[in-house]
Write a protein that holds these residues in place. Structure first.
Motif, mmCIF file in Angstrom:
data_model
loop_
_atom_site.group_PDB
_atom_site.id
_atom_site.type_symbol
_atom_site.label_atom_id
_atom_site.label_comp_id
_atom_site.label_asym_id
_atom_site.label_seq_id
_atom_site.Cartn_x
_atom_site.Cartn_y
_atom_site.Cartn_z
ATOM 1 N N PHE A 23 2.780 7.611 -3.652
ATOM 2 C CA PHE A 23 2.988 8.335 -2.389
ATOM 3 C C PHE A 23 3.162 9.846 -2.571
ATOM 4 C CE2 PHE A 23 4.613 4.014 -1.337
ATOM 5 C CZ PHE A 23 3.774 3.735 -0.276
ATOM 6 N N VAL A 87 5.365 -0.676 0.779
ATOM 7 C CA VAL A 87 4.602 -1.567 -0.103
ATOM 8 C C VAL A 87 3.661 -0.694 -0.929
ATOM 9 C CG1 VAL A 87 2.855 -2.056 1.680
ATOM 10 C CG2 VAL A 87 3.147 -3.621 -0.240
ATOM 11 N N MET A 88 3.575 -0.998 -2.198
ATOM 12 C CA MET A 88 2.677 -0.191 -3.067
ATOM 13 C C MET A 88 2.272 -1.006 -4.280
ATOM 14 S SD MET A 88 5.495 2.370 -4.684
ATOM 15 C CE MET A 88 6.935 1.758 -5.539
ATOM 16 N N GLN A 94 -4.936 -1.711 -7.885
ATOM 17 C CA GLN A 94 -5.191 -2.063 -6.479
ATOM 18 C C GLN A 94 -6.481 -2.866 -6.345
ATOM 19 O OE1 GLN A 94 -4.848 1.510 -4.058
ATOM 20 N NE2 GLN A 94 -2.741 1.852 -4.714
ATOM 21 N N GLN A 96 -6.924 -6.034 -6.529
ATOM 22 C CA GLN A 96 -7.069 -7.173 -7.445
ATOM 23 C C GLN A 96 -6.193 -8.334 -6.985
ATOM 24 O OE1 GLN A 96 -6.128 -5.620 -11.379
ATOM 25 N NE2 GLN A 96 -7.373 -3.809 -10.989
ATOM 26 N N LEU A 98 -2.964 -8.207 -5.922
ATOM 27 C CA LEU A 98 -1.503 -8.081 -6.068
ATOM 28 C C LEU A 98 -0.819 -7.854 -4.727
ATOM 29 C CD1 LEU A 98 -1.117 -5.844 -9.226
ATOM 30 C CD2 LEU A 98 -0.174 -8.136 -8.899
ATOM 31 N N GLY A 99 -1.445 -7.023 -3.902
ATOM 32 C CA GLY A 99 -0.891 -6.758 -2.575
ATOM 33 C C GLY A 99 -0.729 -8.084 -1.821
ATOM 34 N N GLU A 100 -1.743 -8.882 -1.846
ATOM 35 C CA GLU A 100 -1.691 -10.180 -1.147
ATOM 36 C C GLU A 100 -0.525 -11.028 -1.681
ATOM 37 O OE1 GLU A 100 -5.375 -12.291 -0.799
ATOM 38 O OE2 GLU A 100 -4.341 -14.180 -0.322
ATOM 39 N N SER A 119 -0.258 2.081 7.044
ATOM 40 C CA SER A 119 -1.346 2.878 6.456
ATOM 41 C C SER A 119 -2.637 2.068 6.625
ATOM 42 C CB SER A 119 -1.078 3.145 4.981
ATOM 43 O OG SER A 119 -1.276 1.967 4.230
ATOM 44 N N ARG A 124 -5.337 -3.028 6.915
ATOM 45 C CA ARG A 124 -6.503 -3.873 6.595
ATOM 46 C C ARG A 124 -6.062 -5.163 5.904
ATOM 47 N NH1 ARG A 124 -9.661 -2.223 9.575
ATOM 48 N NH2 ARG A 124 -10.484 -0.126 9.566
ATOM 49 N N LEU A 125 -5.075 -5.039 5.039
ATOM 50 C CA LEU A 125 -4.620 -6.241 4.325
ATOM 51 C C LEU A 125 -3.925 -7.210 5.285
ATOM 52 C CD1 LEU A 125 -4.380 -7.895 1.812
ATOM 53 C CD2 LEU A 125 -2.559 -6.413 0.991
HETATM 54 C C1 LIG Z 1 -1.618 -1.568 0.553
HETATM 55 C C2 LIG Z 1 -1.663 -2.004 -0.910
HETATM 56 C C3 LIG Z 1 -0.233 -2.318 -1.338
HETATM 57 C C4 LIG Z 1 -2.538 -3.237 -1.039
HETATM 58 O O1 LIG Z 1 -2.466 -3.699 -2.366
HETATM 59 P P1 LIG Z 1 -3.756 -4.296 -3.155
HETATM 60 O O2 LIG Z 1 -3.233 -4.905 -4.401
HETATM 61 O O3 LIG Z 1 -4.788 -3.253 -3.235
HETATM 62 O O4 LIG Z 1 -4.220 -5.436 -2.127
HETATM 63 P P2 LIG Z 1 -5.109 -6.736 -2.431
HETATM 64 O O5 LIG Z 1 -5.955 -6.501 -3.628
HETATM 65 O O6 LIG Z 1 -4.249 -7.930 -2.423
HETATM 66 O O7 LIG Z 1 -5.948 -6.791 -1.102
HETATM 67 C C5 LIG Z 1 -7.030 -5.987 -0.940
HETATM 68 C C6 LIG Z 1 -7.288 -5.870 0.558
HETATM 69 O O8 LIG Z 1 -6.398 -4.906 1.117
HETATM 70 C C7 LIG Z 1 -7.111 -4.031 1.990
HETATM 71 N N1 LIG Z 1 -7.210 -2.740 1.315
HETATM 72 C C8 LIG Z 1 -6.599 -2.387 0.164
HETATM 73 N N2 LIG Z 1 -6.852 -1.104 -0.124
HETATM 74 C C9 LIG Z 1 -7.648 -0.635 0.848
HETATM 75 C C10 LIG Z 1 -8.231 0.635 1.118
HETATM 76 N N3 LIG Z 1 -8.068 1.669 0.288
HETATM 77 N N4 LIG Z 1 -8.975 0.760 2.220
HETATM 78 C C11 LIG Z 1 -9.158 -0.270 3.067
HETATM 79 N N5 LIG Z 1 -8.633 -1.506 2.854
HETATM 80 C C12 LIG Z 1 -7.877 -1.669 1.763
HETATM 81 C C13 LIG Z 1 -8.485 -4.670 2.159
HETATM 82 O O9 LIG Z 1 -8.381 -5.638 3.175
HETATM 83 C C14 LIG Z 1 -8.654 -5.355 0.824
HETATM 84 O O10 LIG Z 1 -9.568 -6.425 0.888
HETATM 85 P P3 LIG Z 1 -10.992 -6.256 0.224
HETATM 86 O O11 LIG Z 1 -10.736 -5.764 -1.171
HETATM 87 O O12 LIG Z 1 -11.558 -7.636 0.308
HETATM 88 O O13 LIG Z 1 -11.685 -5.254 1.066
HETATM 89 C C15 LIG Z 1 -2.261 -0.897 -1.812
HETATM 90 O O14 LIG Z 1 -3.538 -0.586 -1.332
HETATM 91 C C16 LIG Z 1 -1.467 0.380 -1.896
HETATM 92 O O15 LIG Z 1 -0.561 0.512 -2.733
HETATM 93 N N6 LIG Z 1 -1.829 1.372 -1.059
HETATM 94 C C17 LIG Z 1 -1.245 2.699 -1.109
HETATM 95 C C18 LIG Z 1 0.146 2.704 -0.526
HETATM 96 C C19 LIG Z 1 0.171 2.317 0.924
HETATM 97 O O16 LIG Z 1 -0.641 2.756 1.714
HETATM 98 N N7 LIG Z 1 1.183 1.507 1.295
HETATM 99 C C20 LIG Z 1 1.372 1.048 2.641
HETATM 100 C C21 LIG Z 1 2.395 1.870 3.352
HETATM 101 S S1 LIG Z 1 2.524 1.272 5.042
#
Ligand SMILES: CC(C)(COP(=O)(O)OP(=O)(O)OC[C@H]1O[C@@H](n2cnc3c(N)ncnc32)[C@H](O)[C@@H]1OP(=O)(O)O)[C@@H](O)C(=O)NCCC(=O)NCCS
Length: 347
Positions: A23, A87-88, A94, A96, A98-100, A119, A124-125
């Protein structure tokens, strides 16, 4: 292979470092200032253990989901819910899955999982995981001066022209109106506000429990901002409140109507609170007042009090696990009470 478990006190430095990477420095500093209050002092966190989920790989921390526990009133029942906030996932890890894993672990452990002001990536997630999308929470603005319509991305000439053209409208909506009930400034919420919440809760199909302990934590003890609190009184009893603050934005001064409560059917009462905030905003030299409201009753009174609905970026998702609900529950949000004060939107 990553594992998800609860936050431990020794994780603090690694989590702070990850926060800074994801962030940025300023957001990390402001999170650090809020941290003790936000995660340990929340009265809905009985053991004072932060409700934070950590993704680990060996000794390394590669993700977190930090949440804010709240009691949620849903269709006449109360469930232990939480707002998902910070969440981060480490940038190189990212997309892969982990977010899910983090979202699902959090959701399995709460009676309702709530997200506000998301965000792009987290929104999107949430969509991918099919959380019911009930937002955005409508945004309302009341102009007080002709500077209210300025936009930071418009050239000076255009801003001047718009200010001149909108002046007559501003003069009409911003006129002072008499107060119809008693309003008093208060320093803290006493127990009568818990009684008020108990009385009003059945009026809302979904709302965070606004008892005195929650309100004091959120609006009296917050370390990062100072709020003003106005209490509405009738017959020697508290029948509502409004929480607000004034701030500078790039093109002018704004009063934020952060949170409020009253009977949504009590138009003279809620309108009185709004008129009070008008006066305060004018005294603070604000160009406009901005607030967010979901309940149809509050929205109507806001419009009648000179507010205009504008585009909102306050996305809102919610998934209730602790009560059996018809899927149609999420279609009708007119009796839900959600404001800017919910979650940790006002940072
Ligand atoms: C949000 C976050 C935690 C998701 O974690 P992740 O491990 O990347 O998520 P997953 O791999 O489980 O899921 C991926 C899905 O998330 C969404 N997604 C993740 N990053 C994205 C991006 N940069 N743009 C659009 N969609 C995104 C999509 O739906 C994606 O699915 P797809 O890969 O099939 O398109 C991560 O992207 C992150 O740390 N983001 C920056 C910090 C942030 O914005 N936090 C939220 C504050 S409200």
């Amino acid at each position: 292979m990553a594992e998800i478990d609860r936050y431990r006190p020794e994780d603090r430095r690694a989590v702070e470092a990850l926060y800074r990477r994801v962030f940025g420095h300023d957001a990390a500093e402001s999170s650090r200032l809020r941290w003790e209050w936000q995660y340990r002092r929340n009265p809905n966190n009985p053991g004072h253990e932060p409700e934070i989920w950590i993704a680990r790989e060996g000794p390394a921390i590669i993700g977190q989901y930090a949440t804010m526990p709240v009691k949620l009133s849903v269709a006449g029942r109360q469930v232990q819910a939480s707002w998902g906030m910070d969440v981060m996932v480490a940038p190189e890890r990212q997309r892969q899955g982990l977010g899910e894993m983090l979202f699902r672990t959090w959701d399995r452990n709460v009676g309702a999982s709530l997200g506000l002001g998301l965000s792009e990536s987290s929104y999107r997630l949430f969509q991918k995981l099919r959380w019911p999308d009930v937002g955005p929470v409508p945004c309302f603005v009341k102009p007080l001066t002709r500077r209210a319509f300025r936009r930071p991305n418009w050239p000076v000439g255009l801003n001047r022209l718009v200010s001149a053209l909108t002046l007559p409208v501003v003069k009409i909506v911003a006129r002072t109106r008499p107060l119809a009930a008693e309003v008093r400034m208060i320093d803290r919420f006493d127990d009568s506000f818990t009684v008020l919440w108990e009385e009003l809760a059945p009026k809302f199909d979904l709302a965070v429990r606004r008892d005195a302990a929650y309100l004091n934590w959120k609006y009296v003890h917050a370390p990062h901002v100072r709020y003003s609190i106005a209490a509405l009184r009738r017959d020697e009893q508290h029948v509502g409140y409004a929480v607000y603050r004034h701030l500078h934005e790039p093109r002018g001064r704004v009063t934020l109507l952060v949170d409020f409560l009253a009977d949504p059917a009590d138009e003279p009462g809620f309108a009185t609170l709004l008129h009070w905030v008008d006066r305060e905003a004018r005294n603070a030299d604000s160009d406009k007042i901005r607030g967010f409201a979901m309940h149809a009753g509050f929205r109507r009174i806001l419009r009648r009090s000179g507010y205009f609905q504008v585009k909102s970026s306050l996305e809102f998702v919610v998934k209730v696990n602790g009560v059996d609900l018809e899927p149609s529950f999420y279609d009708t949000t007119d009796n839900w009470h959600v404001t800017l004060g919910d979650s940790d939107q006002d940072r």
